[in-house]
Write an enzyme that holds these catalytic residues in place. Structure first.
Site, PDB file in Angstrom:
ATOM      1  N   VAL A  46       0.837  -1.202   0.000  1.00 26.77           N
ATOM      2  CA  VAL A  46       0.000   0.000   0.000  1.00 26.77           C
ATOM      3  C   VAL A  46       0.876   1.258   0.000  1.00 26.77           C
ATOM      4  O   VAL A  46       0.561   2.253  -0.642  1.00 26.77           O
ATOM      5  CB  VAL A  46      -0.968   0.009   1.208  1.00 26.77           C
ATOM      6  N   CYS A  47       2.003   1.187   0.699  1.00 24.40           N
ATOM      7  CA  CYS A  47       2.873   2.362   0.869  1.00 24.40           C
ATOM      8  C   CYS A  47       3.275   3.020  -0.451  1.00 24.40           C
ATOM      9  O   CYS A  47       3.140   4.235  -0.595  1.00 24.40           O
ATOM     10  CB  CYS A  47       4.108   2.004   1.689  1.00 24.40           C
ATOM     11  N   PRO A  48       3.745   2.258  -1.457  1.00 26.81           N
ATOM     12  CA  PRO A  48       4.139   2.939  -2.690  1.00 26.81           C
ATOM     13  C   PRO A  48       2.968   3.596  -3.410  1.00 26.81           C
ATOM     14  O   PRO A  48       3.145   4.617  -4.068  1.00 26.81           O
ATOM     15  CB  PRO A  48       4.791   1.846  -3.536  1.00 26.81           C
ATOM     16  N   GLU A  50       0.454   5.118  -1.948  1.00 30.43           N
ATOM     17  CA  GLU A  50       0.226   6.390  -1.259  1.00 30.43           C
ATOM     18  C   GLU A  50       1.298   7.420  -1.613  1.00 30.43           C
ATOM     19  O   GLU A  50       0.987   8.572  -1.900  1.00 30.43           O
ATOM     20  CB  GLU A  50       0.261   6.190   0.257  1.00 30.43           C
ATOM     21  N   LEU A  51       2.556   6.998  -1.562  1.00 25.19           N
ATOM     22  CA  LEU A  51       3.643   7.932  -1.841  1.00 25.19           C
ATOM     23  C   LEU A  51       3.614   8.393  -3.291  1.00 25.19           C
ATOM     24  O   LEU A  51       3.922   9.557  -3.590  1.00 25.19           O
ATOM     25  CB  LEU A  51       4.980   7.302  -1.477  1.00 25.19           C
TER      26      LEU A  51
END
Length: 187
Positions: A46-48, A50-51
């Site tokens: 999920v992190c990439p 969002e970034l």
């Protein structure tokens, strides 16, 4: 006790930014609006997304005089490696802050102690270093940069228009409210 309206605690961290390693402290934030976006870890799922969403909207934040800081408990070296290998993270032009000692994650109360990872925490910080917006939620739920942008605009509006507040779903240019005895029971 809530962190809203508290001043951020002193810190020193190293970030990967514009192909270099740079030091970031609480003094770095003074005098401008800042957004800290905590995420669990580099090289995840999920992190990439969002970034990358923040990267796609970064120019809009910059127009408002806002700097974004992506923060995880990874090192600044890991941030560089991720930047060099991920198409999504290659788009990131804002600082990626390493917090391997979890000092920032503890200061902002997002650390999951038993995992050494941060929850998804978003903090809007005014030029005086005070937290004006915070959102913390489960790590399985990704955030939306356009909603964060709306919240930053609302925080900036309220800061520059004493006595006015922004109602639900307020968008730039929409009507605001001036709390008073005359409004009680009329909304």
């Amino acid at each position: 006790m809530s962190l809203i309206n508290t001043t951020i605690k002193p810190f020193k961290a190293t970030a990967y930014h514009d192909g270099k390693f740079v030091d970031i402290t609480e003094a770095t934030l003074k005098g401008k609006w800042s957004v800290f976006v905590f995420y669990p870890a580099d090289f995840t799922f999920v992190c990439p997304t969002e970034l990358e969403d923040l990267a796609d909207n970064y120019a809009e934040f910059k127009k408002l005089g806002v700097e974004i800081y992506g923060v995880s408990t990874d090192t600044h070296f890991a941030h560089k490696a991720w930047h060099d290998t991920s198409e999504a993270i290659k788009k990131v032009q804002y600082p990626l802050v390493g917090d391997p000692t979890a000092t920032l994650a503890r200061n902002f109360e997002v650390l999951i102690e038993e995992e050494g990872l941060a929850l998804r925490g978003t903090f809007v910080i005014n030029p005086e270093g005070q937290i004006k917006v915070l959102e913390i939620h489960d790590n399985g739920i990704g955030r939306d940069a356009s909603e964060l942008l709306r919240k930053v605009k609302a925080a900036q509006y309220v800061a520059s228009h004493p006595g006015e507040v922004c109602p639900a779903k307020w968008e730039e240019g929409a009507a605001t409210l001036k709390p008073s005895l005359d409004l009680v029971g009329k909304i």
